[in-house]
Design an enzyme around this catalytic site. Structure first.
Site, short mmCIF file in Angstrom:
data_model
loop_
_atom_site.label_atom_id
_atom_site.label_comp_id
_atom_site.label_asym_id
_atom_site.label_seq_id
_atom_site.Cartn_x
_atom_site.Cartn_y
_atom_site.Cartn_z
N THR A 140 36.69 24.43 35.49
CA THR A 140 36.19 24.73 36.55
C THR A 140 36.86 24.35 37.80
O THR A 140 37.52 23.63 37.78
CB THR A 140 34.68 24.35 36.51
OG1 THR A 140 34.81 22.96 36.49
CG2 THR A 140 33.83 24.73 35.36
N PRO A 167 36.15 19.44 34.68
CA PRO A 167 35.85 19.78 36.00
C PRO A 167 37.10 19.81 36.82
O PRO A 167 38.14 19.10 36.49
CB PRO A 167 34.76 18.82 36.41
CG PRO A 167 34.29 18.31 35.22
CD PRO A 167 35.45 18.35 34.17
N GLU A 239 37.21 34.22 35.30
CA GLU A 239 36.82 34.39 36.49
C GLU A 239 37.65 33.93 37.70
O GLU A 239 37.88 32.73 37.86
CB GLU A 239 35.37 33.97 37.01
CG GLU A 239 34.58 34.73 38.04
CD GLU A 239 34.96 34.12 39.23
OE1 GLU A 239 35.86 35.19 39.81
OE2 GLU A 239 34.58 33.40 39.81
N ARG A 272 34.52 30.27 48.44
CA ARG A 272 33.64 30.87 47.51
C ARG A 272 34.54 32.21 46.79
O ARG A 272 34.92 33.08 48.01
CB ARG A 272 32.31 31.38 47.90
CG ARG A 272 31.41 30.31 48.22
CD ARG A 272 30.19 30.68 48.96
NE ARG A 272 29.34 31.20 48.24
CZ ARG A 272 28.22 30.62 47.63
NH1 ARG A 272 27.80 29.47 47.83
NH2 ARG A 272 27.51 31.58 47.02
N THR A 274 33.02 34.81 46.22
CA THR A 274 32.45 35.99 46.57
C THR A 274 31.97 35.92 48.22
O THR A 274 31.20 36.76 48.82
CB THR A 274 31.18 36.18 45.94
OG1 THR A 274 30.36 34.69 45.91
CG2 THR A 274 31.24 36.59 44.52
N GLU A 367 43.82 37.00 48.81
CA GLU A 367 42.37 35.97 48.91
C GLU A 367 42.63 34.95 49.68
O GLU A 367 43.61 34.21 49.85
CB GLU A 367 41.82 35.56 47.91
CG GLU A 367 40.62 34.72 47.79
CD GLU A 367 40.09 34.10 46.33
OE1 GLU A 367 38.79 34.34 46.14
OE2 GLU A 367 40.74 34.03 45.57
N ARG A 428 23.55 37.25 44.02
CA ARG A 428 23.40 37.18 42.78
C ARG A 428 22.23 36.25 42.16
O ARG A 428 21.77 35.28 42.94
CB ARG A 428 24.68 36.73 42.01
CG ARG A 428 25.08 35.47 42.24
CD ARG A 428 26.19 35.02 41.57
NE ARG A 428 26.17 34.64 40.13
CZ ARG A 428 26.86 33.96 39.41
NH1 ARG A 428 27.71 33.38 39.93
NH2 ARG A 428 26.60 33.86 37.83
#
Length: 466
Positions: A140, A167, A239, A272, A274, A367, A428
């Site tokens: 992550t 993590p 992702e 983020r 998103t 990005e 979401r």
């Protein structure tokens, strides 16, 4: 839970805002990583815990996180620099993740089929079972360092799939603390292991371990593609970020659109996948929209992330902020107009609003992970859709319009895993499907229910009808 074997190297975690030491973390070496993976693989061979037991564990974890929400939020802020306003939301979302997973753990979604539906069919019934795919290895990122780990652990527990999760080494404390909460809730050793490790060592050991059935990774495109290239005949949940547009059409409610643009670009410092990365404004209303965005941005409190008044804290590091600052400077050299911000102090980047950003500027072509609201002017809906789709990313999007036909054109034609009408790209629920295609991922969805499916396989069995 920690790795089964003690580590010999430690990592100092510092507060990005003031540089103070937040904690020391023991890094698992390769021997410890292999031991953790082996323990998980052994657990996978045991009889499955009942659905009731899985739900009991998940609800106990949710109860514990709920009880420690404020402390967890402050811990996230200390290690990541995210504003306390945002980390309190993250802690609450983490509770929801485990609650939803507990509900899903109780749901038997098997199907039944008749064997006599063809002329030469047989008088039999077919049934399906959802069973754990096997050992899951997860990595992550530093943003949302608690909830990102929760989105890996909760569905694994619900699916009865053992998991070893690493993590981010840039913000590991919240994930490790969640691992301890999982252990205290009674989840057996081997079923869930959360450990800190160097990413290269962890990935090498994961990819070399044939008993790893699923690799769940949230992070950079480069690492995601490397994993996909080396994974072979195993499942990947990738992702990999986004370059999400907010399209504002000429008929939009401009106050609503400006609020969405500012919130979406600057919440969590823009860190983020998103976040609103591009505001595609129809030319007739662009001036009025930008004026409202600047006015709203001026009201934001920027500074100490632990101060309850702060809206925008730091980025994860001074280097990360310097990278965003350089991207802004390059866009200005290409013709963009700076309306607000554009400067930094260490890891603290001022919320930045730019107008007339060239469509091919690196700031918007790839990005940008920081508090930047770049406005690209478009002629109309056709132009907006073309610009929105002109990127290798395809994660999420938002569109501001009061016209249903325009909204549905965006739903049909935008290349994105999610299209939100009159809402942020990042909207979401923890239970809904989430993910993208292209450089945003492989189309395998996250979200509690979808992740459970991704960590499971379908077994078919048939029985005589009589």
């Amino acid at each position: 839970m920690s790795a089964p074997t003690a580590a010999t190297v430690s990592l100092t975690v510092r507060n990005p805002y003031d540089g103070g030491v937040v904690g020391e973390v023991a890094l698992a070496d390769r021997t410890a990583i292999r031991a953790a993976l082996g323990q998980g693989a052994e657990w996978a061979a045991r009889p499955l815990p009942s659905r009731h037991q899985r739900a009991t564990w998940l609800n106990a974890i949710a109860d514990a996180v709920e009880a420690e929400r404020e402390s967890l939020a402050r811990g996230i802020t200390a290690e990541s620099g995210l504003a306390l306003k945002d980390t309190r939301v993250e802690a609450a979302r983490t509770v929801a993740v485990f609650r939803f997973a507990a509900i899903e753990a109780l749901a038997d979604r098997g199907e039944s089929f008749s064997g006599d539906i063809t002329a030469d069919g047989r008088d039999r019934r077919a049934h399906t079972l959802q069973l754990p795919a096997g050992l899951v290895a997860a990595m992550t990122p530093f943003n949302l360092p608690l909830n990102q780990v929760a989105h890996k652990l909760a569905p694994a527990i619900a699916a009865a799939a053992p998991i070893v999760c690493k993590p981010s080494e840039r913000a590991p404390l919240s994930g490790l603390r969640l691992g301890a909460i999982v252990a205290a809730a009674g989840v057996p050793a081997g079923a869930v292991t959360v450990l800190a490790a160097e990413p290269e060592a962890f990935l090498d050991e994961v990819l070399a371990e044939d008993r790893v059935a699923v690799v769940a990774f949230t992070g950079s495109v480069a690492v995601g593609k490397m994993i996909a290239g080396r994974l072979g005949y195993r499942r990947a949940m990738l992702e990999l970020g986004g370059n999400d547009p907010l399209i504002v059409l000429a008929d939009a409610d401009l106050d609503e659109a400006a609020a969405l643009a500012v919130t979406g670009a600057f919440r969590s410092g823009g860190q983020r996948c998103t976040a609103v990365k591009r505001i595609l404004a129809a030319e007739p209303i662009a001036d009025a929209l930008v004026e409202r965005m600047v006015a709203r941005t001026r009201t934001l409190v920027v500074g100490d992330p632990a101060d309850e008044r702060t809206d925008v804290g730091t980025l994860i590091s001074a280097d990360a902020a310097a990278s965003v600052e350089q991207r802004v400077a390059t866009a200005l050299e290409a013709g963009a107009r700076l309306l607000l911000g554009g400067t930094r102090d260490g890891a603290l980047m001022q919320p930045t609003v730019l107008d007339h950003v060239p469509r091919d500027a690196d700031l918007v072509a790839s990005e940008t992970f920081g508090p930047v609201a770049p406005v690209i002017r478009v002629a109309d809906l056709d132009d907006a859709i073309a610009v929105a789709n002109a990127t290798p990313y395809a994660l999420s999007s938002g569109v501001c319009t009061r016209d249903l036909q325009s909204a549905m054109r965006c739903v049909r034609e935008l290349r994105a895993g999610t299209v939100n009408v009159r809402e942020l790209p990042g909207y979401r629920s923890e239970v809904t499907p989430f993910g993208g295609v292209g450089d945003s991922g492989l189309g395998v969805k996250e979200g509690v229910r979808e992740a459970i499916r991704a960590m499971s396989f379908t077994k078919l069995y048939t029985l005589p009808w009589t």
